[in-house]
Design a protein around this motif. Structure first.
Motif, PDB file in Angstrom:
ATOM      1  N   ARG A 178       0.816  -1.214   0.000  1.00 45.59           N
ATOM      2  CA  ARG A 178       0.000   0.000   0.000  1.00 45.59           C
ATOM      3  C   ARG A 178       0.848   1.261   0.000  1.00 45.59           C
ATOM      4  NH1 ARG A 178      -4.115   1.743   4.950  1.00 45.59           N
ATOM      5  NH2 ARG A 178      -4.540   3.870   4.189  1.00 45.59           N
ATOM      6  N   PHE A 179       1.935   1.266   0.770  1.00 45.16           N
ATOM      7  CA  PHE A 179       2.695   2.489   0.976  1.00 45.16           C
ATOM      8  C   PHE A 179       4.061   2.532   0.306  1.00 45.16           C
ATOM      9  CE2 PHE A 179      -0.135   2.331   4.703  1.00 45.16           C
ATOM     10  CZ  PHE A 179      -0.738   3.579   4.595  1.00 45.16           C
ATOM     11  N   GLY A 180       4.570   1.375  -0.119  1.00 43.72           N
ATOM     12  CA  GLY A 180       5.945   1.340  -0.610  1.00 43.72           C
ATOM     13  C   GLY A 180       6.242   2.362  -1.695  1.00 43.72           C
ATOM     14  N   ASP A 181       5.511   2.294  -2.795  1.00 44.48           N
ATOM     15  CA  ASP A 181       5.761   3.229  -3.904  1.00 44.48           C
ATOM     16  C   ASP A 181       5.372   4.654  -3.538  1.00 44.48           C
ATOM     17  OD1 ASP A 181       6.768   1.256  -5.507  1.00 44.48           O
ATOM     18  OD2 ASP A 181       4.930   0.952  -6.664  1.00 44.48           O
ATOM     19  N   ALA A 182       4.291   4.801  -2.768  1.00 43.11           N
ATOM     20  CA  ALA A 182       3.838   6.147  -2.396  1.00 43.11           C
ATOM     21  C   ALA A 182       4.905   6.885  -1.607  1.00 43.11           C
ATOM     22  CB  ALA A 182       2.548   6.064  -1.592  1.00 43.11           C
TER      23      ALA A 182
END
Length: 370
Positions: free
Chosen positions: A112-116
């Motif tokens: 959910r957060f890695g790329d963001a």
């Protein structure tokens, strides 16, 4: 330093200079005009931070098939720090947030957060100042958590967390009320039960998005849990947490050398009587950089000798920052005492490098205890 005395070309792989080159361009074109405003608190450079993320500055240290390499991330921070120490600190906050998510065994959270986080689309920081002190017996944990269905209810307050805003995230740790250990989680600043309170003005770096954070019975769902229990996770990420700070120090030291060089023409005839000269700091910076890059190749190393080297390096980097900034002020003389001259900003930023967690005194205690 023996075998550690490597040139920057030797220690950096080919991908790193391309990212660092783009970071340099953005720092000079977009960040430099904002540095004074960031220092006095009138500017928080969100768009510049996102621009750095877009060219890869926050993603180079994400583990790939197991190993992780921090060298490019550190060099990018150093390049930023040559222009603005406060933004280098925010870069460390963002890089550390990426480091947490990338190392979490909560795969849903990582997806959910890695790329963001790593692209800078979502900004944030690290709330581990209090936990890092608590693990070494300096403070007690300020957050408490109670297990409920689907997550935890968290309450308490953290006095200083940086690189925050109403749509930001940060990682921190609470102590379970049932005495079953500690839990690390992502805090969502948009949660209405989380209150961000501006801090009193600092000596420097007021534009770093630093707030006091109040948790009023915040529900933290399992989807935001980074590690439960937290202790093994912290042991895994601690070397990276500390090594990444070397980027701040290297950037400040480099520009202090630049400042001394800039005044050599008009003041060199008298500055030659000062005991510390630019050449001394060039040698010291090269030595620190070489050692940093060797350690940064292997942040998961579990050997105690490696951990001691990380602590000792971080201690030397903080002390060298203060020494270089002090020398730059003396080389500038009265002109460096003007508010408009960056030498006095560098001195204030250097003191921050020496006192940000883990501070000089904590590092010395850690060395004594290890």
């Amino acid at each position: 330093m023996g075998s550690l005395a490597l040139s920057r070309v030797e220690v950096l792989d080919q991908p790193a200079p391309s990212i660092a080159g783009e970071v340099t361009r953005i720092a000079r074109e977009q960040l430099a005009p904002l540095a004074a405003g960031i220092d006095d608190g009138s500017v928080y450079p969100a768009e510049v931070l996102r621009a750095f993320g877009a060219v890869g500055a926050w993603g180079s240290h994400v583990p790939s098939d197991g190993p992780a390499d921090l060298r490019c991330a550190i060099e990018s921070m150093a390049v930023i720090g040559e222009v603005c120490g406060a933004t280098a600190f925010m870069a460390w906050c963002q890089n550390t947030l990426v480091w947490y998510a990338a190392n979490s065994t909560n795969l849903k959270l990582a997806r959910r957060f890695g790329d963001a986080f790593s692209t800078g689309r979502v900004l944030g920081g690290t709330g581990l100042s209090n936990p890092m002190k608590s693990f070494f017996g300096i403070e007690k944990l300020k957050l408490k958590g109670r297990k409920v269905e689907g997550g935890y209810i968290v309450r308490g307050a953290l006095p200083w967390v940086s690189n925050l805003g109403p749509d930001h995230f940060f990682g921190t740790i609470f102590e379970r009320e049932d005495d079953q250990g500690t839990v690390m989680f992502l805090a969502d600043c948009s949660d209405p039960a989380i209150t961000l309170t501006p801090c009193k003005p600092f000596l420097a770096m007021d534009g770093t998005g630093t707030y006091g954070v109040q948790f009023r019975d915040v529900f933290v769902p399992d989807e935001l849990i980074l590690a439960d229990p937290a202790a093994p996770f912290v042991k895994k990420i601690r070397a990276g947490f500390i090594l990444l700070q070397a980027g701040m120090a290297l950037g400040v030291i480099r520009d202090c050398i630049n400042i001394m060089d800039e005044v050599d023409g008009p003041l060199g005839h008298i500055n030659r009587y000062l005991p510390q000269q630019p050449v001394h700091f060039r040698d010291l910076a090269a030595e620190l950089e070489a050692e940093t890059m060797v350690l940064a190749r292997d942040p998961y190393n579990e050997e105690e000798t490696y951990w001691r080297k990380v602590i000792a390096l971080r201690l030397r980097a903080g002390e060298a920052s203060v020494a270089a900034a002090h020398a730059a002020m003396l080389h500038c003389g009265a002109r460096g005492y003007l508010k408009s001259h960056r030498a006095q900003r560098r001195l204030r930023e250097a003191y921050f490098v020496a006192i940000v967690t883990p501070a000089t005194k904590q590092l010395r205690r850690m060395l004594a205890d290890s």
